[in-house]
Write a protein that holds these residues in place. Structure first.
Motif, PDB file in Angstrom:
ATOM      1  N   UNK A  78       0.833  -1.200   0.000  1.00 43.72           N
ATOM      2  CA  UNK A  78       0.000   0.000   0.000  1.00 43.72           C
ATOM      3  C   UNK A  78       0.868   1.250   0.000  1.00 43.72           C
ATOM      4  N   UNK A  79       1.997   1.200   0.698  1.00 33.51           N
ATOM      5  CA  UNK A  79       2.907   2.351   0.699  1.00 33.51           C
ATOM      6  C   UNK A  79       3.408   2.643  -0.710  1.00 33.51           C
ATOM      7  N   UNK A  80       3.642   1.597  -1.514  1.00 39.45           N
ATOM      8  CA  UNK A  80       4.041   1.804  -2.902  1.00 39.45           C
ATOM      9  C   UNK A  80       3.002   2.602  -3.668  1.00 39.45           C
ATOM     10  N   UNK A  81       1.728   2.237  -3.518  1.00 34.41           N
ATOM     11  CA  UNK A  81       0.646   2.992  -4.167  1.00 34.41           C
ATOM     12  C   UNK A  81       0.579   4.420  -3.615  1.00 34.41           C
ATOM     13  N   UNK A  82       0.787   4.567  -2.321  1.00 34.40           N
ATOM     14  CA  UNK A  82       0.729   5.890  -1.689  1.00 34.40           C
ATOM     15  C   UNK A  82       1.803   6.828  -2.244  1.00 34.40           C
ATOM     16  N   UNK A  83       3.012   6.321  -2.452  1.00 35.57           N
ATOM     17  CA  UNK A  83       4.116   7.178  -2.886  1.00 35.57           C
ATOM     18  C   UNK A  83       4.084   7.475  -4.382  1.00 35.57           C
ATOM     19  N   UNK A  84       3.461   6.599  -5.152  1.00 29.35           N
ATOM     20  CA  UNK A  84       3.328   6.882  -6.581  1.00 29.35           C
ATOM     21  C   UNK A  84       2.217   7.901  -6.839  1.00 29.35           C
ATOM     22  N   UNK A  85       1.213   7.910  -5.944  1.00 29.14           N
ATOM     23  CA  UNK A  85       0.100   8.850  -6.087  1.00 29.14           C
ATOM     24  C   UNK A  85       0.507  10.248  -5.614  1.00 29.14           C
TER      25      UNK A  85
END
Length: 397
Positions: free
Chosen positions: A235-242
């Motif tokens: 989820x952190x990966x999605x958070x940082x790409x957004x």
């Protein structure tokens, strides 16, 4: 039995650690690619999570079959077969750009990965003295961490600069070389396992392990711990790409370097086990992990990275203790007991991905924190119960 710091100890523990490194490189190669592949295939975060979950699901369900097979043909043979299958299966995934077929190829990869994962710890528990085992298990799980880091970093960086197919080709090449090295270094087993049981009796043994509260509760603790840890990173990966971060995949993949703190904590398990209770250590590790998650609520990238390091330190500490606990507490059929632990571990990890991804899609990071906090409370309750049964040494009738 292999003594701590003997020549055989270094030889066997190094071979198993390197095999573990290769396994976890392959298992998590696709995790950092999830946000980019979701956009490429025009699917949701929950659906693209199948690229990770397919491998962990099939790995979980193949653990017991591989453990049973290892009792009859030997742990070493199963581990080497598993390692040599990895490059072949990896290359098969290059022949498609269809998401469903790609998910199926990852599921087949999980089946192969299960062979090594199912029996490596049982191999150590049978080969090493108690002291040697307590240190070897820490090195083995540290290799898990390093393999996971390397696979994720490589998957993210190569995909960002080339494509996912290039990442798969390189990983298949490394896997073949690794399998050859392990086959050369790992010594042959001198005997078939003393606790080998008849095939028809495995159902009874599995039920016996699951009815043992000291084993079952540790299995659930390890599973929920992993469900939190690995999926908070996804989820952190999605958070940082957004927005507002909008970081490229090669940069977001660098968060997996925070796993290194878990490598450190895994190596501390041997020292902890010589002085303190393993169950208390699981509680402490979970508390540290919770603190790390709470730190990540900050909007600062630096603070988020600090939080992930704390999270990793605690989660790996808990996992190492729970994993070792099951191996040592099982009085018979140790490979079956450790396989059951990993079934809980990977099934929980797979389900946890859909749970936390759903929280992310429908409420953002704050909802993820709320959902994760509920799982942490479950672990604390389980540790309290396990401590009670560890002292009483009670098993279900």
């Amino acid at each position: 039995m292999i003594e701590f710091k003997s020549k055989a100890y270094y030889q066997v523990s190094a071979a198993l650690a390197f095999g573990s490194f290769i396994v976890f490189c392959n298992l998590y190669l696709f995790q950092p690619m999830l946000p980019v592949l979701a956009e490429h295939f025009s699917v949701s975060a929950t659906k693209i999570n199948w690229l990770l979950a397919a491998g962990t699901f099939t790995l979980a369900f193949m653990l017991l079959p591989w453990a049973i097979v290892s009792d009859f043909i030997g742990r070493r043979n199963v581990m080497l077969l598993s390692l040599f299958l990895l490059p072949a299966i990896g290359l098969l995934s290059l022949f498609t750009n269809n998401l469903t077929v790609l998910i199926v190829s990852r599921a087949i990869m999980g089946m192969a990965l299960a062979g090594f994962t199912a029996v490596a710890v049982a191999y150590m528990a049978e080969a090493f003295t108690a002291k040697a085992f307590s240190y070897a298990i820490g090195a083995y799980i540290s290799a898990n961490s390093l393999g996971g880091i390397s696979g994720r970093l490589f998957g993210g960086i190569i995909t960002d600069h080339f494509d996912w197919q290039t990442a798969v080709i390189f990983m298949a090449s490394v896997s073949f070389i690794g399998a050859m090295l392990v086959a050369f270094v790992l010594p042959k087993e001198s005997k078939i396992h003393e606790d080998k049981i008849e095939l028809s009796s495995y159902y009874r043994v599995i039920v016996q392990h699951l009815r043992n509260r000291r084993l079952f509760l540790a299995m659930v603790i390890g599973g929920v711990n992993f469900a939190l840890f690995v999926n908070l990173y996804s989820v952190t990966g999605f958070r940082l790409i957004a927005e507002p971060y909008s970081l490229p995949l090669s940069v977001t993949s660098m968060i997996f370097l925070c796993y290194l703190s878990g490598t450190v904590s895994s190596r501390l398990v041997g020292l902890w086990s010589q002085r303190f209770s393993s169950v208390f250590g699981m509680f402490v590790g979970t508390l540290i992990s919770l603190i790390g998650m709470l730190i990540t609520t900050s909007d600062s990238l630096v603070i988020i990275v600090i939080g992930l390091n704390v999270l990793s330190f605690g989660a790996f500490f808990t996992h190492s203790l729970a994993y070792g606990w099951v191996s040592q507490q099982a009085e018979t059929a140790k490979s079956t007991a450790t396989a059951l632990y990993l079934v809980h571990y990977y099934v929980s990890g797979s389900l946890g991905g859909f749970y936390l991804m759903y929280c992310w899609q429908h409420g953002g990071w704050n909802t993820v924190m709320l959902g994760a906090s509920f799982l942490y409370m479950i672990i604390f309750a389980l540790c309290w119960r396990l401590n009670h049964y560890a002292q009483a040494k009670v098993a279900w009738a």
